[in-house]
Design a protein around this motif. Structure first.
Motif, PDB file in Angstrom:
ATOM      1  N   ASN A  19       0.294  -1.421   0.475  1.00  0.00           N
ATOM      2  CA  ASN A  19       0.298  -0.258  -0.163  1.00  0.00           C
ATOM      3  C   ASN A  19       1.120   1.396  -0.024  1.00  0.00           C
ATOM      4  N   ALA A  20       1.886   1.593   0.253  1.00  0.00           N
ATOM      5  CA  ALA A  20       3.018   2.529   1.357  1.00  0.00           C
ATOM      6  C   ALA A  20       3.330   2.550  -1.055  1.00  0.00           C
ATOM      7  N   LEU A  21       3.632   1.744  -1.519  1.00  0.00           N
ATOM      8  CA  LEU A  21       4.155   1.458  -2.210  1.00  0.00           C
ATOM      9  C   LEU A  21       3.920   2.675  -3.494  1.00  0.00           C
ATOM     10  N   ASN A  22       2.594   1.605  -3.598  1.00  0.00           N
ATOM     11  CA  ASN A  22       1.193   1.607  -4.528  1.00  0.00           C
ATOM     12  C   ASN A  22       1.573   3.886  -3.728  1.00  0.00           C
ATOM     13  N   GLN A  23       0.963   4.350  -2.839  1.00  0.00           N
ATOM     14  CA  GLN A  23       0.637   5.768  -2.892  1.00  0.00           C
ATOM     15  C   GLN A  23       1.912   6.187  -2.887  1.00  0.00           C
ATOM     16  N   THR A  24       3.104   5.688  -2.958  1.00  0.00           N
ATOM     17  CA  THR A  24       4.688   6.916  -3.435  1.00  0.00           C
ATOM     18  C   THR A  24       4.226   6.451  -4.588  1.00  0.00           C
ATOM     19  N   ALA A  25       4.045   5.713  -5.274  1.00  0.00           N
ATOM     20  CA  ALA A  25       3.818   5.874  -7.300  1.00  0.00           C
ATOM     21  C   ALA A  25       2.714   6.687  -7.596  1.00  0.00           C
ATOM     22  N   LYS A  26       1.340   6.983  -7.010  1.00  0.00           N
ATOM     23  CA  LYS A  26       1.204   7.898  -7.344  1.00  0.00           C
ATOM     24  C   LYS A  26       1.726   8.823  -6.655  1.00  0.00           C
ATOM     25  N   LEU A  60      17.399   9.700  -4.275  1.00  0.00           N
ATOM     26  CA  LEU A  60      16.555   9.365  -2.761  1.00  0.00           C
ATOM     27  C   LEU A  60      15.827  10.003  -2.531  1.00  0.00           C
ATOM     28  N   ALA A  61      14.654  11.117  -3.254  1.00  0.00           N
ATOM     29  CA  ALA A  61      14.024  12.164  -3.013  1.00  0.00           C
ATOM     30  C   ALA A  61      13.006  10.973  -3.476  1.00  0.00           C
ATOM     31  N   VAL A  62      12.641   9.847  -4.136  1.00  0.00           N
ATOM     32  CA  VAL A  62      11.825   9.156  -4.509  1.00  0.00           C
ATOM     33  C   VAL A  62      11.614   8.225  -2.832  1.00  0.00           C
ATOM     34  N   LEU A  63      13.121   7.656  -2.096  1.00  0.00           N
ATOM     35  CA  LEU A  63      13.084   6.794  -1.797  1.00  0.00           C
ATOM     36  C   LEU A  63      12.300   7.921  -0.049  1.00  0.00           C
ATOM     37  N   ASP A  64      12.777   9.273   0.171  1.00  0.00           N
ATOM     38  CA  ASP A  64      11.928  10.158   1.180  1.00  0.00           C
ATOM     39  C   ASP A  64      10.433   9.630   0.771  1.00  0.00           C
ATOM     40  N   VAL A  65       9.742   9.828   0.173  1.00  0.00           N
ATOM     41  CA  VAL A  65       8.751   9.352   0.207  1.00  0.00           C
ATOM     42  C   VAL A  65       8.067   8.407  -0.198  1.00  0.00           C
ATOM     43  N   PHE A  66       9.204   7.507   0.049  1.00  0.00           N
ATOM     44  CA  PHE A  66       8.824   5.901   0.092  1.00  0.00           C
ATOM     45  C   PHE A  66       8.591   5.367   1.290  1.00  0.00           C
ATOM     46  N   LYS A  67       9.663   6.476   2.609  1.00  0.00           N
ATOM     47  CA  LYS A  67       9.520   5.920   3.946  1.00  0.00           C
ATOM     48  C   LYS A  67       8.796   6.558   4.647  1.00  0.00           C
TER      49      LYS A  67
END
Length: 163
Positions: A19-26, A60-67
């Motif tokens: 769910n977190a991965l899908n939210q990050t992708a959106k 790294l910015a995408v990683l921060d959003v994922f975290k």
């Protein structure tokens, strides 16, 4: 009197991570600062996540959003094993692994911790990638749970099968 026991495990809830991965992708699809960067996040195997973008900073910015999304969903960041952004052609890739299970070395450290600082009469044994803690008194088991929660360990722990 039968022995009471519980298991100490370290398992991330795959559904919450998904769910977190899908939210990050959106979120990265909608955010202006990720426009035209080729930023994307997706599963790579069963316990791996791959982040791609056109620069190391964007990965790294995408990683921060994922975290951030993992924290919102209640998943500990101790489950993540993050690599370094590596160039691959015109883009950068960042491999993130979701750690599952308690490594043997950590399990041994937990056993010595329980023996040294825990109540007497508590037994701990390694069972695969988890730890079984047993005692005749349930109060002693509660004390062990409190002891392990109080320690700052490098892995996230859950306590299951409390009987």
């Amino acid at each position: 009197m039968p022995e009471s026991s519980f298991d100490v495990v370290s398992k991330a809830d795959r559904q919450e991570v998904d769910n977190a991965l899908n939210q990050t992708a959106k979120k990265i699809a909608q955010r202006f600062d990720f426009k035209d960067t080729g930023a994307q996040i997706r599963w790579s195997g069963d316990l791996g996540v791959e982040i791609r973008a056109n620069s190391a900073d964007r990965t790294l910015a995408v990683l921060d959003v994922f975290k951030e999304m993992l924290i919102k969903r209640g998943v500990s960041l101790k489950f993540l094993d993050v690599g370094e952004p590596k160039p691959s052609g015109k883009e950068f890739r960042l491999a993130v692994t979701i750690k599952q299970g308690i490594p043997t070395e950590t399990a041994r450290r937990l056993i010595t911790l329980i023996k040294d600082e825990g109540p007497r009469g508590v037994h701990a044994q390694i069972q695969g990638d988890q730890l079984r803690v047993s005692s005749k008194k349930k109060d002693d088991l509660q004390a062990v749970i409190a002891l392990l929660k109080a320690k700052d360990l490098d892995i996230a722990l859950q306590f299951t099968n409390y009987r």
